[in-house]
Design a protein around this motif. Structure first.
Motif, PDB file in Angstrom:
ATOM      1  N   SER A  10       9.316  16.865   6.107  1.00  0.00           N
ATOM      2  CA  SER A  10       9.625  15.888   7.157  1.00  0.00           C
ATOM      3  C   SER A  10       8.349  15.579   7.901  1.00  0.00           C
ATOM      4  N   ASN A  11       8.181  14.337   8.253  1.00  0.00           N
ATOM      5  CA  ASN A  11       7.044  13.970   9.097  1.00  0.00           C
ATOM      6  C   ASN A  11       7.545  13.472  10.445  1.00  0.00           C
ATOM      7  N   GLY A  12       8.535  12.574  10.402  1.00  0.00           N
ATOM      8  CA  GLY A  12       9.048  11.994  11.652  1.00  0.00           C
ATOM      9  C   GLY A  12      10.107  12.845  12.329  1.00  0.00           C
ATOM     10  N   GLY A  13      10.629  13.860  11.638  1.00  0.00           N
ATOM     11  CA  GLY A  13      11.595  14.770  12.259  1.00  0.00           C
ATOM     12  C   GLY A  13      13.042  14.549  11.854  1.00  0.00           C
ATOM     13  N   ASN A  14      13.358  13.419  11.202  1.00  0.00           N
ATOM     14  CA  ASN A  14      14.769  13.173  10.864  1.00  0.00           C
ATOM     15  C   ASN A  14      15.313  14.217   9.880  1.00  0.00           C
ATOM     16  N   VAL A  15      14.548  14.513   8.855  1.00  0.00           N
ATOM     17  CA  VAL A  15      14.991  15.502   7.867  1.00  0.00           C
ATOM     18  C   VAL A  15      14.962  16.904   8.484  1.00  0.00           C
ATOM     19  N   PRO A  57      12.780  12.997   2.868  1.00  0.00           N
ATOM     20  CA  PRO A  57      13.048  11.571   3.092  1.00  0.00           C
ATOM     21  C   PRO A  57      12.827  10.792   1.798  1.00  0.00           C
ATOM     22  N   SER A  58      13.311   9.573   1.767  1.00  0.00           N
ATOM     23  CA  SER A  58      12.954   8.636   0.709  1.00  0.00           C
ATOM     24  C   SER A  58      11.578   8.069   1.062  1.00  0.00           C
ATOM     25  N   ASN A  61       8.386   4.205  -2.378  1.00  0.00           N
ATOM     26  CA  ASN A  61       9.261   3.395  -3.232  1.00  0.00           C
ATOM     27  C   ASN A  61      10.486   4.160  -3.725  1.00  0.00           C
ATOM     28  N   ASN A  62      11.234   4.671  -2.741  1.00  0.00           N
ATOM     29  CA  ASN A  62      12.557   5.263  -3.004  1.00  0.00           C
ATOM     30  C   ASN A  62      12.531   6.509  -3.885  1.00  0.00           C
ATOM     31  N   SER A  91      16.900  11.632   4.302  1.00  0.00           N
ATOM     32  CA  SER A  91      17.003  10.444   5.134  1.00  0.00           C
ATOM     33  C   SER A  91      16.242   9.303   4.470  1.00  0.00           C
ATOM     34  N   GLY A  93      15.157   4.844   4.822  1.00  0.00           N
ATOM     35  CA  GLY A  93      15.048   3.692   5.722  1.00  0.00           C
ATOM     36  C   GLY A  93      15.844   2.515   5.212  1.00  0.00           C
ATOM     37  N   TRP A  94      15.736   2.232   3.913  1.00  0.00           N
ATOM     38  CA  TRP A  94      16.361   1.020   3.382  1.00  0.00           C
ATOM     39  C   TRP A  94      16.920   1.175   1.974  1.00  0.00           C
ATOM     40  N   ASP A  95      16.775   2.320   1.324  1.00  0.00           N
ATOM     41  CA  ASP A  95      17.241   2.369  -0.079  1.00  0.00           C
ATOM     42  C   ASP A  95      18.729   2.673  -0.211  1.00  0.00           C
ATOM     43  N   GLU A 122      17.783   6.828   8.573  1.00  0.00           N
ATOM     44  CA  GLU A 122      16.904   7.235   9.677  1.00  0.00           C
ATOM     45  C   GLU A 122      17.419   8.504  10.362  1.00  0.00           C
TER      46      GLU A 122
END
Ligand SMILES: Cc1cc2nc3c(=O)[nH]c(=O)nc-3n(C[C@H](O)[C@H](O)[C@H](O)COP(=O)(O)O)c2cc1C
Length: 141
Positions: A10-15, A57-58, A61-62, A91, A93-95, A122
């Motif tokens: 995880s980088n942003g913390g969601n996972v 996270p994804s 490219n997914n 987590s 974003g768009w896939d 997200e």
């Protein structure tokens, strides 16, 4: 006492939030829990555990995160995973969770017993955190 290992990137913390919810719950249900960012994890964290959860996270490219998570996961391709219980979480974003569907197929191919997966858009909602806690409980059974 069941040994449960939760390994994630995880980088942003969601996972990370999902990882901690799963860990907290597995502990509550009596497991000896190891929760680690993949950069600190070893293969033994998985091979010595009764049940495991992997999170990513994804990215790129997914796909699961390619620089640290992917090489770690790839190590299990040639190991006898003996139908070990596995939960996958992550987590996107768009896939819309496509990366997770691909990951489940791959880990079944590696002969893990994928008992559940959870992909959230997200940051996890309260309801999704409840699902994560349920998965933590499942890992202790
Ligand atoms: C560099 C970067 C690449 C990403 N690539 C994808 C992608 O290919 N597909 C997708 O659905 N989401 C993508 N995302 C969105 C992340 O999967 C999403 O923000 C996730 O919640 C991040 O998890 P984290 O907070 O645990 O790091 C990307 C995000 C970043 C920062």
């Amino acid at each position: 006492m069941k040994k449960v290992s939760i390994i994630y990137w995880s980088n942003g913390g969601n996972v990370e939030v999902l990882a901690n919810a799963i860990a907290e719950s597995a502990e509550k249900y009596g497991a000896d829990v190891t929760v680690k960012h993949v950069q600190d994890a070893t293969i033994e964290d998985v091979t010595m555990a009764d049940a495991v959860a992997f999170g990513s996270p994804s990215m790129d490219n997914n796909k699961i995160e390619q620089h640290e998570m992917e090489p770690f996961i790839k190590e299990f391709k040639l190991l006898p995973n003996n139908n070990k219980k596995l939960v996958l979480f992550g987590s996107y974003g768009w896939d819309e969770g496509q990366f997770m569907k691909d990951w489940v197929v791959r880990m079944e191919d590696y002969k893990f017993n994928v008992i559940a997966n959870l992909a959230v858009k997200e940051s996890p909602s309260d309801k999704e955190l409840e699902i994560a806690k349920k998965l933590g409980e499942e890992l202790t059974k």
